[in-house]
Design a protein around this motif. Structure first.
Motif, PDB file in Angstrom:
ATOM      1  N   GLU A  44       0.761  -1.444  -0.099  1.00 57.51           N
ATOM      2  CA  GLU A  44       0.108  -0.047   0.070  1.00 57.51           C
ATOM      3  C   GLU A  44       0.706   1.380  -0.026  1.00 57.51           C
ATOM      4  O   GLU A  44       0.245   2.445  -0.240  1.00 57.51           O
ATOM      5  N   TYR A  45       2.140   0.972   0.412  1.00 59.59           N
ATOM      6  CA  TYR A  45       3.082   2.410   0.068  1.00 59.59           C
ATOM      7  C   TYR A  45       3.704   2.660  -1.219  1.00 59.59           C
ATOM      8  O   TYR A  45       4.548   3.563  -1.217  1.00 59.59           O
ATOM      9  N   ALA A  46       3.503   1.495  -2.001  1.00 54.28           N
ATOM     10  CA  ALA A  46       4.208   1.679  -3.253  1.00 54.28           C
ATOM     11  C   ALA A  46       4.121   2.655  -4.125  1.00 54.28           C
ATOM     12  O   ALA A  46       4.909   3.407  -4.572  1.00 54.28           O
ATOM     13  N   VAL A  47       2.733   3.008  -4.177  1.00 52.33           N
ATOM     14  CA  VAL A  47       2.574   4.237  -5.130  1.00 52.33           C
ATOM     15  C   VAL A  47       3.073   5.600  -4.620  1.00 52.33           C
ATOM     16  O   VAL A  47       3.736   6.407  -5.315  1.00 52.33           O
ATOM     17  N   ALA A  48       2.847   5.717  -3.224  1.00 55.87           N
ATOM     18  CA  ALA A  48       3.551   6.950  -2.695  1.00 55.87           C
ATOM     19  C   ALA A  48       4.950   7.106  -2.706  1.00 55.87           C
ATOM     20  O   ALA A  48       5.622   8.169  -3.061  1.00 55.87           O
ATOM     21  N   THR A  49       5.610   5.850  -2.389  1.00 54.65           N
ATOM     22  CA  THR A  49       7.092   5.867  -2.589  1.00 54.65           C
ATOM     23  C   THR A  49       7.420   6.148  -4.361  1.00 54.65           C
ATOM     24  O   THR A  49       8.322   6.840  -4.334  1.00 54.65           O
ATOM     25  N   TYR A  50       6.778   5.411  -4.948  1.00 51.85           N
ATOM     26  CA  TYR A  50       7.227   5.704  -6.259  1.00 51.85           C
ATOM     27  C   TYR A  50       7.106   7.251  -6.941  1.00 51.85           C
ATOM     28  O   TYR A  50       7.687   7.523  -7.723  1.00 51.85           O
ATOM     29  N   TYR A  51       5.772   7.831  -6.213  1.00 48.28           N
ATOM     30  CA  TYR A  51       5.736   9.110  -7.019  1.00 48.28           C
ATOM     31  C   TYR A  51       6.781  10.369  -6.218  1.00 48.28           C
ATOM     32  O   TYR A  51       6.846  11.195  -6.957  1.00 48.28           O
ATOM     33  N   ILE A  52       7.251   9.824  -5.153  1.00 51.58           N
ATOM     34  CA  ILE A  52       8.301  10.675  -4.767  1.00 51.58           C
ATOM     35  C   ILE A  52       9.637  10.415  -5.348  1.00 51.58           C
ATOM     36  O   ILE A  52      10.379  11.344  -5.914  1.00 51.58           O
ATOM     37  N   VAL A  53       9.932   9.248  -5.513  1.00 54.12           N
ATOM     38  CA  VAL A  53      11.370   8.537  -6.143  1.00 54.12           C
ATOM     39  C   VAL A  53      11.370   9.250  -7.613  1.00 54.12           C
ATOM     40  O   VAL A  53      12.367   9.617  -8.176  1.00 54.12           O
ATOM     41  N   ALA A  54      10.082   8.661  -8.526  1.00 54.87           N
ATOM     42  CA  ALA A  54      10.221   8.794  -9.590  1.00 54.87           C
ATOM     43  C   ALA A  54      10.195  10.613 -10.137  1.00 54.87           C
ATOM     44  O   ALA A  54      10.874  10.765 -10.874  1.00 54.87           O
ATOM     45  N   THR A  55       9.464  11.320  -9.217  1.00 53.52           N
ATOM     46  CA  THR A  55       9.396  12.545  -9.688  1.00 53.52           C
ATOM     47  C   THR A  55      10.633  13.205  -9.350  1.00 53.52           C
ATOM     48  O   THR A  55      10.950  14.190 -10.038  1.00 53.52           O
ATOM     49  N   ALA A  56      11.207  12.959  -8.219  1.00 56.22           N
ATOM     50  CA  ALA A  56      12.310  13.542  -7.931  1.00 56.22           C
ATOM     51  C   ALA A  56      13.443  13.302  -8.935  1.00 56.22           C
ATOM     52  O   ALA A  56      14.190  14.471  -9.366  1.00 56.22           O
ATOM     53  N   GLU A  57      13.481  12.048  -9.328  1.00 52.93           N
ATOM     54  CA  GLU A  57      14.588  11.847 -10.539  1.00 52.93           C
ATOM     55  C   GLU A  57      14.406  12.608 -11.798  1.00 52.93           C
ATOM     56  O   GLU A  57      14.955  13.090 -12.357  1.00 52.93           O
ATOM     57  N   ALA A  58      12.839  12.644 -12.048  1.00 47.07           N
ATOM     58  CA  ALA A  58      12.407  13.225 -13.158  1.00 47.07           C
ATOM     59  C   ALA A  58      12.772  14.699 -13.302  1.00 47.07           C
ATOM     60  O   ALA A  58      13.078  15.337 -14.175  1.00 47.07           O
ATOM     61  N   SER A  59      12.486  15.418 -12.013  1.00 44.25           N
ATOM     62  CA  SER A  59      12.706  16.747 -11.725  1.00 44.25           C
ATOM     63  C   SER A  59      13.998  17.269 -12.410  1.00 44.25           C
ATOM     64  O   SER A  59      14.396  18.330 -13.001  1.00 44.25           O
ATOM     65  N   SER A  60      15.185  16.414 -12.038  1.00 47.23           N
ATOM     66  CA  SER A  60      16.364  16.521 -12.401  1.00 47.23           C
ATOM     67  C   SER A  60      16.725  16.113 -13.799  1.00 47.23           C
ATOM     68  O   SER A  60      17.405  16.946 -14.678  1.00 47.23           O
ATOM     69  N   ASN A  61      16.130  14.936 -14.094  1.00 47.63           N
ATOM     70  CA  ASN A  61      16.489  14.598 -15.597  1.00 47.63           C
ATOM     71  C   ASN A  61      16.091  15.465 -16.805  1.00 47.63           C
ATOM     72  O   ASN A  61      16.535  15.603 -17.934  1.00 47.63           O
ATOM     73  N   LEU A  62      14.886  16.174 -16.304  1.00 43.89           N
ATOM     74  CA  LEU A  62      14.186  17.174 -17.300  1.00 43.89           C
ATOM     75  C   LEU A  62      14.842  18.438 -17.254  1.00 43.89           C
ATOM     76  O   LEU A  62      14.421  19.244 -17.938  1.00 43.89           O
ATOM     77  N   ALA A  63      15.650  18.718 -16.414  1.00 41.33           N
ATOM     78  CA  ALA A  63      16.394  19.906 -16.070  1.00 41.33           C
ATOM     79  C   ALA A  63      17.077  20.433 -17.402  1.00 41.33           C
ATOM     80  O   ALA A  63      17.402  21.682 -17.672  1.00 41.33           O
ATOM     81  N   ARG A  64      17.592  19.578 -18.204  1.00 47.45           N
ATOM     82  CA  ARG A  64      18.433  19.643 -19.502  1.00 47.45           C
ATOM     83  C   ARG A  64      17.711  20.446 -20.438  1.00 47.45           C
ATOM     84  O   ARG A  64      18.133  20.886 -21.616  1.00 47.45           O
ATOM     85  N   PHE A  65      16.472  20.210 -20.440  1.00 47.36           N
ATOM     86  CA  PHE A  65      15.536  20.692 -21.413  1.00 47.36           C
ATOM     87  C   PHE A  65      15.048  22.302 -21.259  1.00 47.36           C
ATOM     88  O   PHE A  65      14.238  22.574 -20.502  1.00 47.36           O
ATOM     89  N   ASP A  66      15.978  23.169 -21.439  1.00 51.29           N
ATOM     90  CA  ASP A  66      16.158  24.483 -21.034  1.00 51.29           C
ATOM     91  C   ASP A  66      16.195  25.686 -22.441  1.00 51.29           C
ATOM     92  O   ASP A  66      16.205  26.847 -21.865  1.00 51.29           O
ATOM     93  N   GLY A  67      16.194  24.961 -23.420  1.00 47.74           N
ATOM     94  CA  GLY A  67      16.217  26.095 -24.542  1.00 47.74           C
ATOM     95  C   GLY A  67      17.481  26.538 -24.762  1.00 47.74           C
ATOM     96  O   GLY A  67      17.762  27.318 -25.722  1.00 47.74           O
ATOM     97  N   VAL A  68      18.466  25.968 -24.250  1.00 45.31           N
ATOM     98  CA  VAL A  68      19.966  26.503 -24.485  1.00 45.31           C
ATOM     99  C   VAL A  68      20.662  25.871 -25.764  1.00 45.31           C
ATOM    100  O   VAL A  68      21.139  26.456 -26.862  1.00 45.31           O
TER     101      VAL A  68
END
Lengths: 94, 477, 475
Positions: C288-312
């Motif tokens: 029952e904790y899997a979804v909560a865990t996932y949405y923290i871990v996956a979005t944390a990594e995604a927020s960083s992975n998607l930082a490169r899309f910056d128009g430079v």
């Protein structure tokens, strides 16, 4: 509580421009999700080690040997804007 | 009010590996812009980093040389911030498990030996270079430097003056040069330094608010910037205002600092473990092997040179200040030579030759054997000190045997007794009044005759021998 | 005979016997794309790659739009990548090309794989071939829909929290998420780097085994790639399930599951019982904790992975209108505001939030610890079972628009697939029946790390005896 100011702060850390009109919508959605993930606070994790890598793979290296780089044509094939062998962006310090 | 200055330094050192930290692009300075880039160092979507083995070992060397503990568990983290020189939007760095921590560097400063604490040394990737182009009113980016391996060396706030900071940096640079992990060239940016500066009333134990100084491009600029900032903070406090914690850019031409924009200062780096790199474990055996393979470091060498050769700390410091010079000295010192004379020759005439040519020892064709031979020709009276300097100037260029040069230039002092006696006879004959003075007890007049004789011999005589010969001749007549 | 409707192994047999030519297969599939893609919107773009000379397996394949093909656009179905063409092939594309595979084009997906319905694509939503009013699942909705619709013989998807298995389930095809590290991620545009795996989406288990054999293997360019030999998975399919220990986790059969789904999966359990497998009731208490865990871990990594899309460097660049136009920061903010869709923005902000000063310990670090607990549950279960059987998703394909207004309910549709990603273990989804409306139902088999062979042989035994895979979507 995710206030509009919090959304603004997070958006600016994320380099996202959010229109004022959308702040409370995003705030509400984030609030909902955070409330849900707060479920984890039920768990006693005091003696649990964190898992950042799922398997214990260690010590993966490459040797210090030179590999070919991109050719200038390749390196600029996707450039939004370039000038004189450089990628070009709006002025950083004004 | 009497203030105490507190300084901590952050040094970024580019490692001289063949390739970058996470990809196989060449790690080289001064290449045409954007010619050593690949999907990894350009941060293209889908690319992944793989650690260069040599970087970890160079990092260990630096840590051990700074008397740090090496972490047996090492990992990398992402430091998230946006800047156009950072293609991924994060820098791969080390946060909570750096390669090395808790060390110190012995520094001789103000005539005293001090240990400056090293908080940590960690590995990270360098960013690209921005060129602000006024003509196009734009910023141009060169990613050649992205992914250059860096070691960041963070000191404790242990320095109490700009001069101490200068002396620490000098000692640190020398140590790093001995390790041969970097060319340590500030002009090329392979060694860069930021300073954290605060002041507090003397006697106060709590640290004052610090400012961070950036953009200094020489050790003396760092010293100037710190002195400037210390004065500025003192003025602020004395006028009853608080020091504002901020990052300041040093302007060398104007000799002043400019605060960075607040937007660029608001950092929340959101460090988290880099999922694309696995952790690294080091065994005590591996660490020991690196430790054993370390060269003798400058401070240890200085202590040994003083102990082993009986030279002064002053002479030792000069010698150790250039590893190759110290090596040269030790090779020479193993031969049959007066150590004190050797030391004087190295830090005197030889240093002058180096300075004249703006080069270091390998730039000369001089061998330790030849320097020793030259010194010994002076000692055995074959040539004068003056002539020897002349020979030195010659042989550092030509690499010739000094004995041959002495012969070729006819610099050897005349030891042919017959010729010497003839000359002595001549001057005695030609200067009866002077001889009379000497006989009547005015010994110093002999110097005049020696000078005349020397002139007749075109300087190729040993003044002592001449003097003895003249005295003997006058006594015997 | 419609060649596009065949499996890869059937086509290979025809090719081997000289009954068809590779070009005929490709023509058939491309014809099918032209015919039905306007209705499915599975392909974002098609293109013709140069044929590789060694065409041992010239099977037409579709590639999810987050896998790099040299010189071809890769957009992750996002506006922010614009028309970015990578100058290199992903590791899996090198392998596909080396095998002689015929790359058809790029398949639609949720933007940056953020979603479970392919409705967050900037390239239009994908329609489920079984019912065009319904979603194909996601994020690899284009891949699953294309395979189900005959627009590709097989396809590559990526799976961060169920993005291969859930759409496979919704579209009545087979999808496998390999063990983390089995398949190189080099050239996969990252979402959650510690969770992402590329995997096959195919019409049957045999094809799944074959495609997995092609794409698996160690890669020095991916530090998390695991250096273990790759078996020929197709050779190991025929294995008796007698004595196989199958765990049925009680936490996967609770409220929220559609009755038809539960019934079909229970029937599959009975099948295995009859075949001599040992059925065990097990508990995975931290599910029952899997979804909560996932949405923290996956979005944390995604927020960083998607930082490169910056128009430079590449992709989209938008400069703000005059009044706000000041410099680089404004360019970043405007580019990202226009380039990312709402779901991407939500996840980037959530991920940024859970990593930010003051919240790291409460959210991110806590989630990493919860991840340990979830992984421990599964590790422990596999000391006692060979396979864990469950539904792939609590429901069959839902209606387009049904969940878009409630991000959280969308997240919860991944509840059964997320644990395998958190634990890095392999899992397969295969058809196990249809609901009353004729929509496919999928079951999931999870295995211990690197137990792909066992997953495939178990799935194969079920598939051959039950034949659900032979039913095709009518378009």
């Amino acid at each position: 509580m995710i206030t509009n100011d919090t959304v603004k702060y997070i958006a600016s850390l994320s380099r996202l421009h959010i229109d004022d009109a959308d702040l409370s919508r995003f705030g509400g959605e984030l609030q909902n999700i955070l409330q849900y993930v707060d479920k984890l606070s039920e768990l006693d994790v005091s003696n649990v080690p964190p898992t950042s890598h799922v398997f214990r793979v260690e010590n993966v290296f490459r040797e210090d040997t030179i590999l070919p780089s991109l050719s200038p044509v390749e390196a600029f094939s996707f450039a939004i804007e370039s000038h004189d062998g450089h990628y070009k962006v709006p002025k950083v310090i004004e | 009010m009497d203030f105490e200055t507190v300084i901590g330094l952050e040094v970024h050192l580019q490692l001289n590996t063949a390739t970058k930290i996470f990809c196989g692009c060449r790690n080289d300075f001064g290449l045409e812009a954007n010619t050593c880039v690949c999907p990894v160092c350009l941060g293209l979507p889908g690319s992944l980093p793989v650690l260069n083995r040599q970087v970890l070992f160079s990092g260990m060397k630096v840590g051990l040389a700074l008397n740090c503990a090496i972490n047996t568990f090492v990992k990398f983290d992402r430091k998230n911030y946006y800047y156009p020189d950072l293609p991924k939007g994060y820098q791969i760095s080390q946060f909570d498990f750096p390669i090395a921590k808790n060390g110190f560097l012995p520094v001789i400063t103000g005539g005293q030996e001090r240990r400056i604490g090293i908080t940590r040394a960690h590995l990270e990737e360098d960013a690209g270079k921005l060129i602000h182009d006024d003509r196009t009113n734009a910023t141009l980016v060169d990613y050649n430097r992205t992914g250059t391996p860096l070691v960041e060396i963070v000191s404790e706030p242990d320095m109490r003056s700009a001069q101490e900071a200068y002396d620490y940096l000098t000692a640190l640079k020398l140590t790093l040069q001995y390790l041969n992990v970097s060319d340590c060239d500030m002009e090329k940016g392979s060694l860069r330094c930021d300073a954290n500066v605060s002041i507090r009333p003397r006697g106060e134990s709590k640290l004052g608010t610090k400012t961070e100084l950036k953009n200094m491009n020489s050790f003396s600029a760092i010293r100037r910037a710190i002195d400037h900032e210390v004065a500025s903070q003192a003025r602020t406090i004395l006028s009853g205002k608080p020091v504002v914690q901020q990052t300041l850019l040093w302007n060398e031409e104007k000799g002043m600092t400019i605060p960075m924009r607040s937007k660029e200062q608001a950092h929340d780096y959101r460090y988290f473990p880099e999922p694309d790199l696995v952790p690294f474990t080091l065994t005590e055996e591996q660490i020991d092997a690196v430790r054993r393979a370390l060269p003798e470091l400058p401070y240890a060498r200085l202590r040994r040179l003083i102990g082993q050769y009986g030279i002064s700390e002053y002479d030792g410091t000069i010698l150790v200040g250039d590893k190759l010079a110290a090596d040269f000295f030790e090779t020479a010192a193993a031969m049959k030579v007066d150590i004190k004379k050797l030391c004087n020759w190295m830090n005197g005439p030889l240093m002058k030759e180096l300075n004249d040519r703006r080069c270091r020892i390998p730039g000369l064709k001089l061998t330790p054997q030849d320097l020793v031979a030259l010194i010994n020709r002076v000692e055995d009276g074959t040539i004068s000190n003056l002539a020897a300097k002349d020979v030195l100037s010659d042989i550092v260029e030509t690499g010739k045997d000094p004995n041959i040069v002495i012969r070729e230039k006819g610099l050897a002092q005349v030891s042919d007794d017959a010729q010497l006696e003839t000359i002595v006879d001549e001057v005695i004959r030609e200067n009866p009044q002077v001889v009379e003075q000497i006989r009547s007890g005015k010994a110093s007049a002999a110097g005049f005759l020696v000078g005349l004789a020397m002139k007749k011999m075109h300087g190729k005589a040993n003044p002592k021998i001449l003097n003895t010969a003249i005295q003997r001749r006058i006594a015997n007549v | 005979m419609d060649l596009f409707a065949l499996t890869a192994h059937e086509i290979l047999e025809l090719l081997a016997n000289g009954k068809v030519l590779p070009d005929e297969v490709e023509t058939s599939v491309r014809g099918r794309i032209n015919a039905v893609n306007p209705r499915t919107n599975a392909f974002i773009r098609t293109y013709q790659e140069n044929k590789t000379p060694a065409n041992a397996m010239p099977i037409p394949i579709g590639i999810k739009d987050n896998i790099c093909v040299k010189g071809r656009p890769v957009t992750c179905a996002s506006a922010i990548l614009k028309d970015f063409c990578p100058p290199y092939d992903a590791a899996v594309i090198e392998k596909i090309k080396a095998s002689g595979g015929v790359i058809l084009g790029s398949l639609n997906m949720d933007e940056f794989a953020f979603g479970s319905s392919t409705e967050s694509s900037s390239k239009g939503i994908v329609h489920n071939p079984w019912d065009l009013e319904r979603v194909p699942g996601g994020s690899s909705g284009g891949s699953a829909a294309a395979v189900a619709a005959g627009e590709a013989i097989w396809a590559l998807g990526s799976d961060t929290g169920g993005s291969i298995r859930q759409p496979a389930s919704f579209c009545g095809v087979v999808g496998l998420k390999p063990t983390y590290g089995r398949v190189s991620r080099y050239g996969l545009v990252a979402f959650g780097s510690s969770l992402d795996q590329i995997g096959p989406i195919t019409r049957d288990v045999t094809d799944c085994a074959r495609l997995l054999s092609i794409i698996s293997g160690f890669d020095r360019r991916d530090s998390t790639s695991v250096d273990l030999p790759v078996p020929d998975y197709a050779l190991g399919l025929r294995r008796d399930v007698r004595g196989l220990r199958i765990g049925i986790p009680k936490e996967y059969f609770i409220g929220g599951i559609e009755p038809a789904v539960e019934k079909a999966v229970r029937a599959a359990v009975e099948f295995f019982r009859k075949e001599g497998a040992v059925i065990k009731d097990i508990s995975l208490p931290h599910t029952e904790y899997a979804v909560a865990t996932y949405y923290i871990v996956a979005t944390a990594e995604a927020s960083s992975n998607l930082a490169r899309f910056d128009g430079v460097e590449y992709g989209l660049r938008v400069l703000p209108d005059k009044p706000r136009k000041t410099g680089i920061v404004d360019m970043y903010e405007e580019t990202r505001a226009r380039g990312f869709g709402d779901e991407a923005k939500r996840r980037i902000m959530l991920g940024t939030y859970v990593l930010s000063a003051g919240y790291y310990d409460a959210y991110y670090l806590r989630a990493l610890k919860a991840r340990t607990l979830i992984k421990n549950d599964l590790d422990k279960a596999f000391t006692d079972c060979d396979i864990i059987l469950s539904p792939t998703a609590p429901t069959t394909a839902f209606k387009i628009g049904e969940k878009t207004s409630d991000p959280l309910s969308m997240y919860l549709s991944d509840i059964f697939t997320i644990p395998a990603n958190l634990a890095g273990i392999p899992a397969i989804s295969l058809p196990c029946g249809f609901d009353a409306g004729g929509l496919p139902i999928g079951m999931q088999l999870m295995g211990a790390p690197f137990a792909e062979e066992k997953l495939l042989s178990t799935a194969y035994a079920y598939e051959q005896a039950n034949g659900w895979h032979s039913r095709k979507a009518q378009l």
